[in-house]
Design an enzyme around this catalytic site. Structure first.
Site, mmCIF file in Angstrom:
data_model
loop_
_atom_site.group_PDB
_atom_site.id
_atom_site.type_symbol
_atom_site.label_atom_id
_atom_site.label_comp_id
_atom_site.label_asym_id
_atom_site.label_seq_id
_atom_site.Cartn_x
_atom_site.Cartn_y
_atom_site.Cartn_z
ATOM 1 C CE LYS A 245 -6.531 -2.198 4.556
ATOM 2 N NZ LYS A 245 -6.460 -1.135 5.549
ATOM 3 C CB SER B 28 -0.947 0.002 1.191
ATOM 4 O OG SER B 28 -0.203 0.065 2.385
ATOM 5 C CG HIS C 57 -4.001 -2.170 0.607
ATOM 6 N ND1 HIS C 57 -4.587 -0.965 0.879
ATOM 7 C CD2 HIS C 57 -3.364 -2.537 1.748
ATOM 8 C CE1 HIS C 57 -4.301 -0.596 2.115
ATOM 9 N NE2 HIS C 57 -3.552 -1.537 2.667
#
Ligand code: PMP
Length: 396
Positions: free
Chosen positions: A244, A186, A214
C-alpha cells in the site's frame, strides 16, 4: 441428498451472485497505477488505489528495482530456508525493524499471507483470539487457520472488549489469549483505540497484534499507528504490508527477536513458499529509506486528504468520521451508491462504490483514497465532478 458436479455448483452460485447484483466485474487498468489511470481507453482521476504516497510509480523505487534485477536476476530461486534468502531480504528486514522501532522483522510474500502465517504460528486450539468484527479478511482467515476460539468483538467497543477479555481470562479455558485489530479500518478511515486496547491487554495478559496495513506510511508521520500512539514497546506483533503506502508487494511482522526467530522456524509461508523477488525487496527497502529520511510525502498525503475532505464536505456530502486521508462519501441506499459511482466514472473520476455485505446495509458509500501524488488541480476537478453528479442525483 445427491452430490453436485462442479459445473452445477459453479453455474448455480454464479447465477445467484449475478441475480443479486453481487458479481464483481474486474476492470483492467491500461496504465501505471498513478493518480491518473487509463480505463477503457479513457483517463480517470484515480481515487481508488492504496498507493498512498505515490511510491508505486516513484522513479527512485523503479531504479532500485531495475538495479536489483541487473545484479540479482528476477527470482529468489528457493524458499527462504533453503537458499532463497538473498542479502536483499536481510536488508529489507533490517530496515523494517529500524522503521518500526523493534528488535527484528520478518517479511512475507504479501500482507494477506503474513496474517495467515503469523497468527497460526503462535495460536492453536487451546487458545482464544479477541478479534474486532471489522478486521480484514486475512486476519479472519489467519484466525480460522490457527483453530483458536475466535471471539468477535463489536467494532472499537472497548466495553465489549474488556467484558470478553475478562470472561475469557476468568474461564481458565485458554492457554493463551490474543487481541487482534486493524490499525486503521479502511472502510471508514477510523483508527483503532490502541491506548485502551493495550490497557485491557495488560490487565488480562493478552498478546497484542496490530495489522497496520492502512496506517503505515500514513499515521505517526509515516511510521504507523503504533508509533502514532507511542506504543512501540507494548505491541507484540506489528504487522504491515509492502503493497500500500510502500508501493510494492509483500508483508511483514516487526517485533522482538525471539518472536521473529520463532516465525522463521514455524510460519509455513516462510518455510514453504518462495520469497519476494529481488526487485520487490530492493524497491521496498528504498521506499522505507525514503520514508525514514523525509516526511514530505506523508505531509502531502495529509494535505491532499484534508483538501478533498473539505471540498466534499463544503458541497454538503456526508463524509463520515474518517480520522485519516481515506474519505468515504456515504450515500446510504445500495442502488443509488452504485449509480453514483458509475456516473462519477462516466465523468472521469474512478472511485469505487462499497455496499452491503462489505459494509452494513443502508451505509453504501463511494470511497476515496487521495494520495500524495494527486495535484490540487486533479482534486479540484474531482470535487467539481462530485458536485455535478451529486446535484444530478439529488444527493446534495
Ligand atoms: N491487512 C489489511 C488490513 C488489508 O487491508 C490488506 C489489503 N487489503 C491486507 C492485510 C492484505 O495485504 P496485501 O494486499 O499486501 O496482501
Amino acid at each position: 441428498m445427491s452430490s453436485q458436479t462442479l459445473d452445477q455448483f459453479l453455474t448455480e452460485n454464479l447465477n445467484q451472485l449475478r441475480d443479486q447484483g453481487l458479481y464483481n466485474e474486474i476492470e483492467t487498468v491500461e496504465s501505471a497505477n498513478g493518480p491518473i489511470i487509463t480505463l477503457n481507453g479513457k483517463k480517470q482521476i484515480n481515487l481508488s488505489s492504496n498507493n498512498y504516497l505515490g511510491l508505486a510509480t516513484d522513479e527512485r523505487l523503479k531504479k532500485a528495482a531495475i538495479d536489483a534485477v541487473e545484479e540479482w536476476g528476477v527470482g529468489a530461486g528457493a524458499v527462504r530456508t533453503i537458499n532463497g534468502t538473498l542479502k536483499l531480504h536481510d536488508k529489507l528486514e533490517e530496515k523494517l525493524a529500524e522503521f518500526k522501532g523493534t528488535e527484528a522483522a520478518i517479511s512475507y510474500q504479501s500482507g494477506f499471507n503474513c496474517n495467515m502465517a503469523a497468527i497460526s504460528a503462535v495460536m492453536d486450539k487451546n487458545d482464544a483470539i479477541l478479534s474486532d468484527e471489522l478486521n480484514h479478511a486475512s486476519i479472519i482467515d489467519g484466525c480460522r487457520l490457527s483453530k483458536a476460539k475466535i471471539i468477535r468483538v463489536n467494532h472499537s467497543d472497548m466495553d465489549d472488549l474488556r467484558k470478553k477479555a475478562k470472561e475469557a481470562k476468568e474461564s481458565g479455558q485458554f492457554n493463551k489469549i490474543m487481541v487482534i485489530t486493524d490499525g486503521v479500518f479502511s472502510m471508514d478511515g477510523d483508527i483503532a483505540k490502541l491506548p485502551e486496547i493495550i490497557e485491557i491487554a495488560e490487565e488480562f495478559d493478552l498478546i497484542t497484534y496490530v495489522d497496520d496495513a492502512h496506517g503505515s506510511g500514513v499515521l505517526g508521520k509515516g511510521a504507523g499507528t503504533v508509533k502514532h500512539f507511542g506504543l512501540q514497546d507494548k505491541v507484540d506483533f506489528q504487522i504491515g504490508t509492502l503493497s500500500k503506502a510502500i508501493g510494492v508487494i509483500g508483508g511483514y511482522v516487526a517485533g522482538k527477536k525471539e518472536l521473529i526467530d520463532w516465525l522463521k522456524v514455524r510460519s509455513r509461508p516462510f518455510l514453504f513458499s518462495t520469497a519476494v523477488t529481488p526487485a520487490d525487496a530492493a524497491a521496498a527497502t528504498k521506499a522505507i529509506e525514503i520514508l525514514m529520511e523525509s516526511t514530505e510525502l506523508n505531509e502531502r498525503l495529509w494535505e491532499n486528504g484534508d483538501y478533498l475532505k473539505k471540498g466534499l464536505k463544503n458541497l454538503g456530502f456526508n463524509i463520515g468520521h474518517s480520522e485519516t486521508p481515506i474519505t468515504p462519501v456515504i450515500i446510504g441506499d445500495e442502488k443509488t451508491t452504485q449509480v453514483f459511482s458509475k456516473r462519477l466514472y462516466e465523468e472521469g473520476v474512478y472511485a469505487k462504490s462499497i455496499v452491503f455485505p462489505t459494509v452494513p446495509k443502508g451505509t453504501g458509500r463511494v470511497r476515496n483514497m487521495p494520495t500524495a501524488a494527486h495535484t490540487k488541480e486533479m482534486l479540484d476537478e474531482a470535487i467539481s465532478i462530485y458536485e455535478k453528479v451529486g446535484k444530478e442525483l439529488s444527493i446534495i
